[in-house]
Design a protein around this motif. Structure first.
Motif, PDB file in Angstrom:
ATOM      1  N   ARG A 110       0.837  -1.201   0.000  1.00 34.62           N
ATOM      2  CA  ARG A 110       0.000   0.000   0.000  1.00 34.62           C
ATOM      3  C   ARG A 110       0.872   1.252   0.000  1.00 34.62           C
ATOM      4  NH1 ARG A 110      -5.033   0.153   4.011  1.00 34.62           N
ATOM      5  NH2 ARG A 110      -3.625   1.703   4.849  1.00 34.62           N
ATOM      6  N   LYS A 111       0.333   2.338  -0.538  1.00 35.70           N
ATOM      7  CA  LYS A 111       1.077   3.601  -0.570  1.00 35.70           C
ATOM      8  C   LYS A 111       1.337   4.120   0.835  1.00 35.70           C
ATOM      9  CE  LYS A 111      -0.430   5.173  -5.131  1.00 35.70           C
ATOM     10  NZ  LYS A 111      -1.158   6.227  -5.890  1.00 35.70           N
ATOM     11  N   ILE A 112       0.305   3.992   1.691  1.00 37.55           N
ATOM     12  CA  ILE A 112       0.451   4.426   3.085  1.00 37.55           C
ATOM     13  C   ILE A 112       0.411   3.185   3.972  1.00 37.55           C
ATOM     14  CG2 ILE A 112      -0.556   5.782   4.957  1.00 37.55           C
ATOM     15  CD1 ILE A 112      -1.749   7.632   2.848  1.00 37.55           C
ATOM     16  N   LEU A 113       1.429   3.007   4.787  1.00 37.18           N
ATOM     17  CA  LEU A 113       1.509   1.839   5.656  1.00 37.18           C
ATOM     18  C   LEU A 113       0.485   1.953   6.786  1.00 37.18           C
ATOM     19  CD1 LEU A 113       3.356  -0.711   5.943  1.00 37.18           C
ATOM     20  CD2 LEU A 113       4.605   0.574   7.690  1.00 37.18           C
ATOM     21  N   PRO A 114      -0.372   0.947   6.993  1.00 36.06           N
ATOM     22  CA  PRO A 114      -1.301   1.010   8.115  1.00 36.06           C
ATOM     23  C   PRO A 114      -0.546   0.963   9.434  1.00 36.06           C
ATOM     24  CG  PRO A 114      -1.304  -1.172   7.158  1.00 36.06           C
ATOM     25  CD  PRO A 114      -0.471  -0.313   6.247  1.00 36.06           C
ATOM     26  N   THR A 115      -1.190   1.417  10.486  1.00 39.96           N
ATOM     27  CA  THR A 115      -0.533   1.405  11.796  1.00 39.96           C
ATOM     28  C   THR A 115      -0.827   0.146  12.586  1.00 39.96           C
ATOM     29  OG1 THR A 115      -2.362   2.548  12.917  1.00 39.96           O
ATOM     30  CG2 THR A 115      -0.655   3.928  11.898  1.00 39.96           C
ATOM     31  N   ALA A 116      -1.837  -0.615  12.143  1.00 41.04           N
ATOM     32  CA  ALA A 116      -2.189  -1.826  12.882  1.00 41.04           C
ATOM     33  C   ALA A 116      -2.782  -2.864  11.932  1.00 41.04           C
ATOM     34  CB  ALA A 116      -3.178  -1.515  13.999  1.00 41.04           C
ATOM     35  N   MET A 117      -2.576  -4.122  12.292  1.00 42.50           N
ATOM     36  CA  MET A 117      -3.050  -5.240  11.480  1.00 42.50           C
ATOM     37  C   MET A 117      -3.643  -6.300  12.402  1.00 42.50           C
ATOM     38  SD  MET A 117      -0.644  -7.551   9.000  1.00 42.50           S
ATOM     39  CE  MET A 117      -1.197  -9.002   8.121  1.00 42.50           C
ATOM     40  N   ILE A 118      -4.870  -6.732  12.090  1.00 45.69           N
ATOM     41  CA  ILE A 118      -5.507  -7.842  12.796  1.00 45.69           C
ATOM     42  C   ILE A 118      -5.568  -9.015  11.834  1.00 45.69           C
ATOM     43  CG2 ILE A 118      -7.584  -8.678  13.970  1.00 45.69           C
ATOM     44  CD1 ILE A 118      -8.245  -5.790  14.682  1.00 45.69           C
ATOM     45  N   CYS A 119      -5.197 -10.198  12.303  1.00 46.18           N
ATOM     46  CA  CYS A 119      -5.213 -11.392  11.450  1.00 46.18           C
ATOM     47  C   CYS A 119      -6.315 -12.339  11.887  1.00 46.18           C
ATOM     48  CB  CYS A 119      -3.868 -12.108  11.504  1.00 46.18           C
ATOM     49  SG  CYS A 119      -2.511 -11.150  10.782  1.00 46.18           S
ATOM     50  N   SER A 120      -6.853 -13.089  10.923  1.00 45.57           N
ATOM     51  CA  SER A 120      -7.977 -13.980  11.178  1.00 45.57           C
ATOM     52  C   SER A 120      -7.596 -15.223  11.978  1.00 45.57           C
ATOM     53  CB  SER A 120      -8.617 -14.392   9.858  1.00 45.57           C
ATOM     54  OG  SER A 120      -9.837 -15.050  10.053  1.00 45.57           O
TER      55      SER A 120
END
Length: 324
Positions: free
Chosen positions: A211-221
């Motif tokens: 992505r162009k802008i990196l997210p600050t958080a990621m939740i995985c299934s």
């Protein structure tokens, strides 16, 4: 030998002495021919290599053993033909009941095959009505995960989901969207569909990092996806949680030992296994009260893979410099 209490104690001692001296072992097949009962229960899981399932099997086995039952285990690999083959083998061995811990709705042919066999399932499908279903309340735990991140200051949160045709993945995906709406965010382009595996987490992380802008958080299934994503984040020189917070789902035993230890939504496997066995046990005892559909809830376990987003840390550092 059968634990009957009205046998003379002196005679019982002689019998047990003879058993000990001859190392006699009862023949369960012969007993089954006489009694019509094998005291066996079949247990089907999708992937015995996934660390979530051995822990679930262990809890089910303990509950079954406490009631004098043994278990037969089959790994279906999420293939309909293998699931049916395993079910046939188990019926040939005379299982008295079957627990489908495959987290999906199975092929109609399988239900036809098992229509005379007492059976329980976890999350049978889109219409999980009926007393034989154990439902998992993902909504509570996923809401806690989203609200935990929101309280830390995160707003750009992405979700690594399971494959689009996986019913359980769709449940978790829906819960994520709902939880995000509750904090005032409509999810767009923030869900990445991959398999519930280490490789799936790796693939999702590559997409997210693209992505162009990196997210600050990621939740995985699930936790395997989170561990796969963690490997990629580390390989790109990103620090978890300073550069990106990470949350899994399941709370497998390994989640405590990643670096950093993984914040995750816990599915209480002992409770889930005991609920499955209890429901099946009631179906095996017709004089018991009618079994009722049960729901097992989830909750967030906070460890070290979540923290303040980078902009919050930068702001805090700037304020610290101003004060000094």
């Amino acid at each position: 030998m059968n634990g009957v209490t009205n046998v003379d104690a002196k005679l019982a001692r002689k019998v047990w002495k003879a058993v000990s001296e001859t190392e006699y072992v009862p023949n369960r097949h012969a007993q089954a021919l006489i009694s019509g009962r094998t005291r066996l229960i079949g247990l089907l899981v999708p992937d015995i290599m996934n660390p979530f399932f051995p822990e679930l099997i262990h809890g089910f086995e303990q509950a079954a053993t406490a009631q004098g039952f043994g278990i037969l285990i089959g790994s279906t690999h999420d293939v309909a033909s293998e699931t049916e083959d395993w079910a046939r083998r188990m019926l040939e061995h005379g299982v008295e009941g079957l627990a489908l811990l495959t987290f999906k709705e199975e092929d109609p042919h399988l239900y036809d095959l098992l229509k005379k066999t007492p059976m329980v399932q976890i999350e049978a499908g889109k219409t999980p009505d009926g007393p034989e279903i154990i439902a998992v309340d993902y909504e509570t735990g996923i809401r806690q995960a989203v609200q935990h991140l929101a309280a830390l200051g995160h707003r750009d949160i992405v979700f690594a989901a399971g494959s689009p045709d996986n019913f359980t993945a769709e449940l978790r995906r829906t819960c994520f969207r709902k939880a995000m709406r509750e904090i005032g965010i409509v999810v767009t382009n923030a869900i990445f569909d991959e398999e519930h595996t280490l490789e799936g987490g790796i693939a999702a992380a590559h997409k997210i990092l693209g992505r162009k802008i990196l997210p600050t958080a990621m939740i995985c299934s699930n936790d395997l996806m989170a561990i796969g994503a963690l490997k990629i984040l580390h390989s790109r020189g990103l620090d978890v949680p300073k550069d990106m917070s990470l949350i899994g789902l399941d709370d497998i035993h390994l989640a405590e030992f990643t670096s950093p230890p993984l914040t995750t939504v816990r599915i209480p496997r002992t409770q889930l296994a005991e609920a499955c066995f209890d429901l099946l046990f009631r179906k095996l005892r017709p004089y018991e009260d009618a079994p009722t559909r049960q729901i097992v809830s989830t909750y967030l376990v906070i460890r070290e893979s979540t923290g303040f987003p980078p902009h919050a840390l930068q702001a805090a550092a700037a304020k610290g410099k101003e004060r000094s």
